[in-house]
Write a protein that holds these residues in place. Structure first.
Motif, mmCIF file in Angstrom:
data_model
loop_
_atom_site.group_PDB
_atom_site.id
_atom_site.type_symbol
_atom_site.label_atom_id
_atom_site.label_comp_id
_atom_site.label_asym_id
_atom_site.label_seq_id
_atom_site.Cartn_x
_atom_site.Cartn_y
_atom_site.Cartn_z
ATOM 1 N N ALA A 241 0.702 -1.132 0.253
ATOM 2 C CA ALA A 241 0.062 -0.132 0.007
ATOM 3 C C ALA A 241 0.775 1.180 0.006
ATOM 4 C CB ALA A 241 -0.899 0.012 1.288
ATOM 5 N N GLU A 242 1.920 1.246 0.935
ATOM 6 C CA GLU A 242 2.579 2.508 0.777
ATOM 7 C C GLU A 242 3.278 2.613 -0.450
ATOM 8 O OE1 GLU A 242 5.204 1.625 4.238
ATOM 9 O OE2 GLU A 242 3.604 2.221 5.743
ATOM 10 N N GLY A 243 3.970 1.353 -0.986
ATOM 11 C CA GLY A 243 4.549 1.531 -2.384
ATOM 12 C C GLY A 243 3.730 2.345 -3.637
ATOM 13 N N GLY A 244 2.304 1.822 -3.616
ATOM 14 C CA GLY A 244 1.209 2.179 -4.119
ATOM 15 C C GLY A 244 1.224 4.091 -4.034
ATOM 16 N N ARG A 245 1.159 4.477 -2.928
ATOM 17 C CA ARG A 245 1.058 5.914 -2.370
ATOM 18 C C ARG A 245 2.386 6.212 -3.144
ATOM 19 N NH1 ARG A 245 -1.687 3.707 2.084
ATOM 20 N NH2 ARG A 245 0.301 3.654 3.488
ATOM 21 N N ALA A 246 3.738 5.753 -2.869
ATOM 22 C CA ALA A 246 4.874 6.431 -3.265
ATOM 23 C C ALA A 246 4.794 6.603 -4.894
ATOM 24 C CB ALA A 246 5.732 5.580 -3.020
ATOM 25 N N LEU A 247 4.185 5.693 -5.391
ATOM 26 C CA LEU A 247 4.029 5.986 -7.037
ATOM 27 C C LEU A 247 3.193 7.155 -7.380
ATOM 28 C CD1 LEU A 247 3.983 2.212 -8.230
ATOM 29 C CD2 LEU A 247 5.808 3.845 -8.436
ATOM 30 N N ALA A 248 2.116 7.075 -6.741
ATOM 31 C CA ALA A 248 1.058 8.454 -6.913
ATOM 32 C C ALA A 248 1.792 9.557 -6.697
ATOM 33 C CB ALA A 248 -0.137 7.963 -6.165
ATOM 34 N N SER A 249 2.610 9.537 -5.477
ATOM 35 C CA SER A 249 3.251 10.743 -5.025
ATOM 36 C C SER A 249 4.043 11.321 -6.393
ATOM 37 C CB SER A 249 4.130 10.675 -3.638
ATOM 38 O OG SER A 249 5.316 9.811 -4.169
ATOM 39 N N PRO A 275 -1.287 -6.888 -9.434
ATOM 40 C CA PRO A 275 -2.489 -6.138 -9.187
ATOM 41 C C PRO A 275 -2.536 -5.436 -8.041
ATOM 42 C CG PRO A 275 -3.174 -8.332 -10.298
ATOM 43 C CD PRO A 275 -1.653 -8.279 -9.882
ATOM 44 N N ALA A 276 -2.114 -6.019 -7.059
ATOM 45 C CA ALA A 276 -2.206 -5.526 -5.400
ATOM 46 C C ALA A 276 -1.687 -4.087 -5.740
ATOM 47 C CB ALA A 276 -1.687 -6.284 -4.598
ATOM 48 N N LEU A 277 -0.375 -4.034 -6.234
ATOM 49 C CA LEU A 277 0.370 -2.599 -6.334
ATOM 50 C C LEU A 277 -0.514 -1.695 -7.248
ATOM 51 C CD1 LEU A 277 2.947 -1.015 -5.613
ATOM 52 C CD2 LEU A 277 4.216 -2.076 -7.658
ATOM 53 N N TYR A 278 -1.106 -2.108 -8.301
ATOM 54 C CA TYR A 278 -1.544 -1.434 -9.269
ATOM 55 C C TYR A 278 -2.717 -0.605 -8.542
ATOM 56 C CZ TYR A 278 -3.877 0.531 -13.285
ATOM 57 O OH TYR A 278 -4.434 1.697 -14.142
ATOM 58 N N GLU A 279 -3.648 -1.382 -8.014
ATOM 59 C CA GLU A 279 -4.721 -0.886 -7.351
ATOM 60 C C GLU A 279 -4.634 -0.181 -6.288
ATOM 61 O OE1 GLU A 279 -6.698 -4.704 -6.035
ATOM 62 O OE2 GLU A 279 -7.035 -5.287 -8.039
ATOM 63 N N ALA A 280 -3.383 -0.313 -5.390
ATOM 64 C CA ALA A 280 -3.001 0.527 -4.618
ATOM 65 C C ALA A 280 -2.528 2.110 -4.990
ATOM 66 C CB ALA A 280 -1.701 0.127 -3.605
ATOM 67 N N PHE A 281 -1.806 1.985 -6.281
ATOM 68 C CA PHE A 281 -1.346 3.077 -6.877
ATOM 69 C C PHE A 281 -2.509 3.958 -7.359
ATOM 70 C CE2 PHE A 281 -1.275 4.321 -11.298
ATOM 71 C CZ PHE A 281 -0.427 5.811 -11.246
ATOM 72 N N ALA A 282 -3.460 3.194 -7.908
ATOM 73 C CA ALA A 282 -4.772 3.791 -8.674
ATOM 74 C C ALA A 282 -5.610 4.332 -7.698
ATOM 75 C CB ALA A 282 -5.703 2.989 -9.407
ATOM 76 N N GLU A 283 -5.917 3.871 -6.454
ATOM 77 C CA GLU A 283 -6.742 4.431 -5.359
ATOM 78 C C GLU A 283 -5.924 5.627 -4.731
ATOM 79 O OE1 GLU A 283 -6.868 1.077 -2.568
ATOM 80 O OE2 GLU A 283 -8.336 0.056 -4.046
ATOM 81 N N ALA A 284 -4.673 5.489 -4.393
ATOM 82 C CA ALA A 284 -3.820 6.741 -3.844
ATOM 83 C C ALA A 284 -3.902 7.815 -5.086
ATOM 84 C CB ALA A 284 -2.385 6.423 -3.763
ATOM 85 N N LEU A 289 -5.274 13.124 -6.757
ATOM 86 C CA LEU A 289 -5.565 13.716 -7.976
ATOM 87 C C LEU A 289 -6.601 13.002 -8.859
ATOM 88 C CD1 LEU A 289 -1.845 14.100 -9.432
ATOM 89 C CD2 LEU A 289 -3.332 16.233 -8.452
ATOM 90 N N PRO A 290 -8.041 13.533 -8.422
ATOM 91 C CA PRO A 290 -9.214 12.975 -8.783
ATOM 92 C C PRO A 290 -9.296 13.115 -10.443
ATOM 93 C CG PRO A 290 -9.724 14.176 -6.915
ATOM 94 C CD PRO A 290 -8.568 14.593 -7.086
ATOM 95 N N SER A 291 -8.718 14.091 -11.081
ATOM 96 C CA SER A 291 -9.019 14.297 -12.387
ATOM 97 C C SER A 291 -7.939 13.469 -13.202
ATOM 98 C CB SER A 291 -8.842 15.712 -12.655
ATOM 99 O OG SER A 291 -7.692 16.236 -12.607
ATOM 100 N N ALA A 292 -6.784 12.844 -12.745
ATOM 101 C CA ALA A 292 -5.944 12.020 -13.350
ATOM 102 C C ALA A 292 -6.399 10.542 -13.461
ATOM 103 C CB ALA A 292 -4.537 11.810 -12.420
ATOM 104 N N ARG A 293 -6.164 10.133 -14.791
ATOM 105 C CA ARG A 293 -6.621 8.930 -15.060
ATOM 106 C C ARG A 293 -5.351 7.913 -15.516
ATOM 107 N NH1 ARG A 293 -9.510 12.640 -18.431
ATOM 108 N NH2 ARG A 293 -7.899 12.361 -20.124
ATOM 109 N N PRO A 294 -5.339 6.822 -14.819
ATOM 110 C CA PRO A 294 -4.349 6.062 -15.077
ATOM 111 C C PRO A 294 -4.794 5.165 -16.137
ATOM 112 C CG PRO A 294 -5.437 5.274 -13.294
ATOM 113 C CD PRO A 294 -6.108 6.753 -13.490
#
Length: 313
Positions: A241-249, A275-284, A289-294
Motif C-alpha cells: 500500500a505504501e509503495g502504491g502511495r509512493a508511485l502516486a506521489s 494487481p495489488a500494487l496497481y490497485e494501491a497506486f490507482a486508489e492513491a 488527483l481525482p482528475s488524473a486517469r491511469p
C-alpha cells in the motif's frame, strides 16, 4: 523499398534488455491512425541485452546505438530518423550529448530521451505523464512550454519506492521494526528469509548489504512480498500500500510543478504484473488527483520510440 522509403528507427534501451523496431512508410495523414497498417511496414524488430550500454559516456553510448542499428537493420538499409529512449538518461544535457554524438555518426535526425518518455507517445497521446514501476520507479512529463521534468528514479539504495527493489528494501525495514518491537515473525518474515536463504530476520541486513547490484539482486525477490500479502501478512500488505502511495506521489510532484497530469500512462514489470500494487497506486492517485486517469500501457514502449522517430521525418 528500403532504398526509397524512409525508415524510422525506434530504440527502447532498458535496464536489462533493448528493443529496436524499424518501420518504413510515410507519416499518417490527417485523421489516420499512427498505427494504421497501410502506413507502417516492418523492417526490423530486434531484442538484445543492454550489456555495454554506458549512458554517462556520450561517445560510447552513441557508438553502441550505431552498432545496434547496423546489426539490426537489413543489409543496405539506412535509417531516415532515429529516436531513442535510454535507461539512465537522467538529464536534458546528458540526452543532448548522446543525441549530438549519434547524429554525427549517422548523419540523420536523431532524438534521445529518457526511457520513461516513450510511454505517452506509445499510448498515442500528445501529452501526459509516463510512470514506470519495474525494478525501479520514475515518472516523467512535459511542461506546457515543452521542457521535460523527471521525478524519482534515484536507485534502489536511496529511492525507487514502489519498484521491485524498493519494495524489498521497505519489506526488510518493516521486518526489522517488527523484530525490534518484539513481534513474532509473520508470513513476510518467512518468505524473505527463504528468498535470501538466511536463518533469521536480523541476517537480512547482511544479505542486502552484500549485494553488488542492489537493484537487480533485491528486486528479484519482490514476488515474495506479494506472496506474503496473499498469505495474509499485514506487514506485506502495508508495504505494498505504501509503495502504491509512493508511485502516486511521483505524479503529484509533477502536477505541483505544472505538468499536465490528466493522463498517466503506466508501465513496468512490477506494477502491471502485480494487481495489488496497481490497485494501491490507482486508489492513491484517485484520492490525491481525482482528475488524473491511469492508463496501463498495452503495447511495447518501443512503439513510442518509433512514433518519435516518425515525427522527425
Amino acid at each position: 523499398m528500403q532504398d526509397s522509403t524512409p525508415i524510422a528507427v525506434g530504440i527502447d534501451v532498458g535496464g536489462t534488455k533493448t528493443h529496436l523496431r524499424a518501420e518504413a512508410g510515410g507519416n499518417p495523414g490527417p485523421g489516420q491512425s499512427a498505427v494504421a497498417d497501410h502506413v507502417r511496414m516492418s523492417v526490423a524488430d530486434h531484442v538484445r541485452t543492454s550489456r555495454g550500454w554506458r549512458p554517462h559516456d556520450p561517445l560510447s553510448a552513441a557508438a553502441w546505438l550505431a552498432a545496434l542499428i547496423d546489426e539490426a537493420l537489413p543489409q543496405g538499409a539506412r535509417p531516415a530518423a532515429v529516436a531513442v529512449g535510454g535507461h539512465a538518461c537522467e538529464t536534458p544535457r546528458q540526452c543532448e550529448e548522446i543525441r549530438s554524438a549519434l547524429h554525427t555518426l549517422l548523419g540523420v535526425p536523431c532524438l534521445v530521451v529518457g526511457d520513461a518518455e516513450l510511454l505517452v507517445p506509445a499510448a498515442g497521446l500528445d501529452k501526459g505523464v509516463g510512470l514506470v514501476a519495474g525494478t525501479g520507479s520514475v515518472a516523467v512529463g512535459r511542461l506546457p512550454g515543452g521542457d521535460t521534468l523527471q521525478v524519482g528514479g534515484w536507485g534502489a539504495v536511496l529511492g525507487d519506492e514502489g519498484g521491485s527493489a524498493g519494495l524489498v528494501r521497505e519489506a526488510a525495514r518493516a521486518l526489522w521494526a517488527a523484530h525490534d518491537r518484539g513481534d513474532p515473525p509473520d508470513a513476510l518474515a518467512a518468505r524473505l528469509i527463504a528468498a535470501f536463504d538466511v536463518p533469521e530476520v536480523p541476517a537480512l541486513g547482511a544479505a542486502l548489504e552484500s549485494a553488488t547490484r542492489p537493484s537487480a539482486e533485491w528486486g528479484r525477490h519482490a514476488p515474495s512480498v506479494f506472496a506474503a500479502a496473499e498469505d495474509g501478512s499485514p506487514l506485506a500488505r502495508r508495504v505494498i500500500a505504501e509503495g502504491g502511495r509512493a508511485l502516486a506521489s511521483l505524479v503529484v510532484r509533477l502536477a505541483g510543478r505544472g505538468v499536465p497530469v490528466d493522463d498517466v500512462v503506466v508501465a513496468g514489470s512490477t506494477v502491471l504484473v502485480q494487481p495489488a500494487l496497481y490497485e494501491a497506486f490507482a486508489e492513491a492517485l484517485a484520492e490525491a488527483l481525482p482528475s488524473a486517469r491511469p492508463r496501463p500501457l498495452r503495447v511495447p514502449p518501443v512503439e513510442g520510440a518509433v512514433a518519435l522517430a516518425r515525427s522527425l521525418q
